[in-house]
Motif scaffolding. Structure first.
Motif, PDB file in Angstrom:
ATOM      1  N   LEU A 349       1.005  -1.191   0.114  1.00  0.00           N
ATOM      2  CA  LEU A 349      -0.109  -0.152   0.012  1.00  0.00           C
ATOM      3  C   LEU A 349       0.756   1.216  -0.163  1.00  0.00           C
ATOM      4  O   LEU A 349       1.742   1.529   0.845  1.00  0.00           O
ATOM      5  N   VAL A 350       0.420   2.438  -1.046  1.00  0.00           N
ATOM      6  CA  VAL A 350       1.103   3.316  -1.014  1.00  0.00           C
ATOM      7  C   VAL A 350       0.431   4.540  -0.291  1.00  0.00           C
ATOM      8  O   VAL A 350      -1.030   4.442  -0.752  1.00  0.00           O
ATOM      9  N   TYR A 351       0.932   5.448   0.588  1.00  0.00           N
ATOM     10  CA  TYR A 351       0.002   6.538   1.078  1.00  0.00           C
ATOM     11  C   TYR A 351       0.455   7.751   0.649  1.00  0.00           C
ATOM     12  O   TYR A 351       1.833   7.912   0.593  1.00  0.00           O
ATOM     13  N   VAL A 352      -0.313   8.892   0.757  1.00  0.00           N
ATOM     14  CA  VAL A 352       0.126  10.226   0.439  1.00  0.00           C
ATOM     15  C   VAL A 352      -0.791  10.882   1.577  1.00  0.00           C
ATOM     16  O   VAL A 352      -1.870  10.801   1.544  1.00  0.00           O
ATOM     17  N   ARG A 353       0.093  11.790   2.440  1.00  0.00           N
ATOM     18  CA  ARG A 353      -0.760  12.471   3.442  1.00  0.00           C
ATOM     19  C   ARG A 353      -0.793  13.835   2.712  1.00  0.00           C
ATOM     20  O   ARG A 353       0.232  14.453   2.596  1.00  0.00           O
ATOM     21  N   PHE A 354      -1.980  14.543   2.717  1.00  0.00           N
ATOM     22  CA  PHE A 354      -2.061  15.897   2.256  1.00  0.00           C
ATOM     23  C   PHE A 354      -2.430  16.759   3.583  1.00  0.00           C
ATOM     24  O   PHE A 354      -3.546  16.763   4.011  1.00  0.00           O
ATOM     25  N   GLU A 355      -1.131  17.177   4.322  1.00  0.00           N
ATOM     26  CA  GLU A 355      -1.410  17.919   5.867  1.00  0.00           C
ATOM     27  C   GLU A 355      -2.038  18.974   5.678  1.00  0.00           C
ATOM     28  O   GLU A 355      -2.083  19.736   4.394  1.00  0.00           O
ATOM     29  N   ALA A 356      -2.525  19.455   6.796  1.00  0.00           N
ATOM     30  CA  ALA A 356      -3.449  20.461   7.000  1.00  0.00           C
ATOM     31  C   ALA A 356      -2.771  21.879   6.606  1.00  0.00           C
ATOM     32  O   ALA A 356      -3.375  22.807   5.856  1.00  0.00           O
ATOM     33  N   ASP A 357      -1.397  21.701   6.700  1.00  0.00           N
ATOM     34  CA  ASP A 357      -0.693  22.876   6.699  1.00  0.00           C
ATOM     35  C   ASP A 357      -0.174  23.017   5.079  1.00  0.00           C
ATOM     36  O   ASP A 357       0.734  23.932   4.620  1.00  0.00           O
ATOM     37  N   GLY A 358      -0.704  22.149   4.009  1.00  0.00           N
ATOM     38  CA  GLY A 358      -0.069  22.306   2.700  1.00  0.00           C
ATOM     39  C   GLY A 358       0.989  21.301   2.459  1.00  0.00           C
ATOM     40  O   GLY A 358       1.220  20.970   1.336  1.00  0.00           O
ATOM     41  N   ASN A 359       1.554  20.710   3.416  1.00  0.00           N
ATOM     42  CA  ASN A 359       2.768  20.041   3.128  1.00  0.00           C
ATOM     43  C   ASN A 359       2.293  18.653   2.820  1.00  0.00           C
ATOM     44  O   ASN A 359       0.895  18.134   3.040  1.00  0.00           O
ATOM     45  N   VAL A 360       3.034  17.851   1.945  1.00  0.00           N
ATOM     46  CA  VAL A 360       2.801  16.421   1.359  1.00  0.00           C
ATOM     47  C   VAL A 360       3.800  15.408   1.798  1.00  0.00           C
ATOM     48  O   VAL A 360       4.893  15.707   1.629  1.00  0.00           O
ATOM     49  N   LYS A 361       3.205  14.316   2.309  1.00  0.00           N
ATOM     50  CA  LYS A 361       4.246  13.380   2.971  1.00  0.00           C
ATOM     51  C   LYS A 361       3.747  12.006   2.406  1.00  0.00           C
ATOM     52  O   LYS A 361       2.653  11.591   2.300  1.00  0.00           O
ATOM     53  N   SER A 362       4.687  11.366   1.727  1.00  0.00           N
ATOM     54  CA  SER A 362       4.096   9.962   1.380  1.00  0.00           C
ATOM     55  C   SER A 362       5.281   8.909   1.463  1.00  0.00           C
ATOM     56  O   SER A 362       6.549   8.961   1.851  1.00  0.00           O
ATOM     57  N   SER A 363       4.864   7.426   1.276  1.00  0.00           N
ATOM     58  CA  SER A 363       5.885   6.552   1.425  1.00  0.00           C
ATOM     59  C   SER A 363       6.482   6.285  -0.004  1.00  0.00           C
ATOM     60  O   SER A 363       7.499   5.553   0.176  1.00  0.00           O
TER      61      SER A 363
END
Ligand code: ASP
Length: 540
Positions: A349-363
């Motif tokens: 599973l690959v994830y991408v977090r679209f964080e509230a402050d506009g940052n993006v983090k993913s695996s």
């Protein structure tokens, strides 16, 4: 006369009346001066009271009764000092003047209460006691009411309820038959019907243009949550109809049941989607549309960045879980474990977090720039605070896995509310399904299902692409019904058998009786069958 009233019937209006009740002892509470007995029957519970000044015979008898004793109790209806608003009969009680023990009972192996202390196995072993409990009893009552409402609608629409035989020649639903040895013809066997499919088609040839039956079907299949070896269908068939006539008639039945049983109105027509669309948007031919989180196809978008999992994938699909960007490492690991289960079938599973402050983090940060990830987000409609979950691999497998993941997320987010209903039609199923193992086509529905007229020409050139005039009725991710317009032209039927790999002899042996009947003026016809048990459990 054993009783004048039931245990669910007495109210303040009966005050002063002498009544006789009969039923089972739910509970005895001895408070010294007074003893209370809860008496239960199918209709409810009534409190009986024995007082200090009650006749001695009664005080003796009540001292001897225990749970599930069967008693007959006569007395006067009196107003309760402390009323119980939770009980329908909670305003009154019956002051006993006579008590007869009709039968004794051993102490039951579990409590006969709504929330019993008995486990499933125990309650199944003593099913007759389990059926005294409200949840199980009410399920049977609901089933009865559903059957009555079905008959009411079908009768009103001019359908005839016709029974068909159980000891028959094999039927064609694609499961294994149950067989019954014939005593009269040693070595020969009857099959039990997987459905009355061939019979209802024969009835159309006979001119009964609107048939239905609430009928038991038998399929020797492995047990699954919504599959049992014997189950009940509302089986229906109509002549001189097109798909539209059938959908209209049975949408009417569904709305009638929703209205009369649940009081739920559906003023609009039920949504319809094609099988192809259902697979692309939900990865399932029975989508749960109580919530969105539809699939987004990223296959083309994500290729070419050197991430081999995506580059080599036939399909890359995503769902966007609203408000889940804060999922912890542990929660994400859990989801990864979930999709890797053999029943779910993904490799990872690959994830991408679209964080509230506009940052993006993913695996997959190593392979894709934040701008690339943001572009996926806008393609898929992800907002800050959302979590994107991606599955990649072989198309069919990935769709199935993403479907399971979507349902799991729907459950986690509380979006699969049992009291909400999302009925729909899935239409235009493929006619045939290719099986790699046996290297042949199988009928996706059954061999009598008609191809869509505009696709008939593909039967020779590209059978896999032929769409069927078949439809399923789906509610909340459950396939509640399915059917099709049938082939009534013998040429086309022979073609179908040929594509399915039947030799003319085999087709003749298995279905000759039906093909023969079709030589005598088979009308255009079509039908549907609903899983009655599934429908009841959806409403229960
Ligand atoms: N006989 C079919 C089934 O049991 C339903 C139908 O085509 O009417 O699935």
């Amino acid at each position: 006369m054993y009783r004048t009233h039931t245990c669910g019937e007495l109210r303040l209006q009966h005050l002063g009346q002498t009544v006789t009740l009969a039923g089972w002892v739910q509970k005895v509470r001895n408070l010294g001066a007074m003893t209370f007995v809860d008496l239960r029957d199918r209709y409810g519970i009534t409190q009986l009271v024995v007082e200090e000044h009650s006749p001695e015979q009664i005080r003796n008898a009540v001292a001897h009764i225990g749970r599930e004793y069967v008693i007959q109790a006569t007395g006067t209806v009196i107003e309760r000092a402390s009323k119980n608003p939770k009980m329908e009969t909670g305003d009154i009680e019956v002051a006993l003047s006579e008590l007869r023990i009709l039968n004794t009972s051993e102490v039951p192996p579990f409590t006969i209460e709504d929330k019993s202390d008995g486990g499933d196995d125990l309650r199944m072993k003593y099913r007759y006691l389990d059926l005294r409990r409200n949840p199980v009893k009410n399920a049977l009552i609901l089933r009865h009411t559903m059957a009555q409402r079905v008959r009411e609608y079908m009768d009103r629409e001019g359908f005839l309820e016709i029974e068909t035989p159980y000891l028959i020649k094999s039927t064609p639903e694609g499961a294994r038959d149950f067989v019954v040895p014939s005593r009269m013809n040693p070595g020969e066997f009857y099959a039990l019907p997987q459905s009355p499919q061939t019979f209802k088609q024969l009835l159309m040839v006979s001119g009964f243009d609107k048939y239905f039956q609430i009928v038991r079907c038998f399929r020797d299949e492995d047990l699954r949550a919504d599959r049992q070896p014997e189950f009940t269908q509302i089986d229906c068939e109509m002549s001189f109809v097109e798909r539209e006539d059938i959908l209209r008639t049975f949408e009417g039945l569904a709305k009638h049941l929703f209205r009369t049983i649940l009081g739920v109105e559906f003023p609009e027509a039920f949504p319809r989607i094609t099988w192809h669309e259902a697979m692309a948007r939900y990865g399932s031919d029975k989508p749960d549309t109580r919530f969105g989180m539809e699939f987004q196809d990223l296959t083309q978008t994500v290729k070419g960045s050197g991430f081999v999992v995506f580059d080599s994938a036939e399909y890359v699909g995503a769902i966007v879980a609203p408000g889940c960007a804060g999922y912890t490492r542990k929660q994400l690991d859990e989801l990864t474990e979930f999709v890797k289960r053999p029943q779910v079938g993904a490799k990872g599973l690959v994830y991408v977090r679209f964080e509230a402050d506009g940052n993006v983090k993913s695996s997959v940060d190593k392979f894709f720039s934040p701008d690339q990830l943001k572009a996926w987000g806008s393609q898929c409609g992800a907002n800050p605070g959302d979590l994107m979950l991606i599955i990649a691999g072989e198309r069919k497998r990935s769709l199935t896995a993403l479907c399971e993941l979507r349902l799991e997320m729907g459950s986690r987010l509380g979006l699969r509310d049992k009291t909400k209903f999302a009925p729909m039609w899935v239409v235009d199923f493929p006619l045939l399904e290719w099986d790699d193992e046996t290297q042949r086509f199988y009928a996706m529905h059954h061999p009598f299902t008609s191809p869509k007229p505009e696709d008939v020409a593909l039967m020779d050139s590209d059978p896999g692409r032929v769409r069927a005039d078949a439809y399923d009725f789906v509610v909340n991710g459950v396939e509640v019904g399915g059917g099709s317009i049938r082939i009534h032209d013998s040429q086309l039927q022979h073609k179908m058998f040929e594509v399915l790999g039947f030799t003319p002899e085999n087709a003749e042996k298995q279905f000759g009786f039906l093909m023969n009947a079709f030589k005598y003026g088979a009308p255009p016809h079509g039908g549907i069958a609903f899983g009655f048990d599934r429908w009841c459990s959806l409403f229960g």
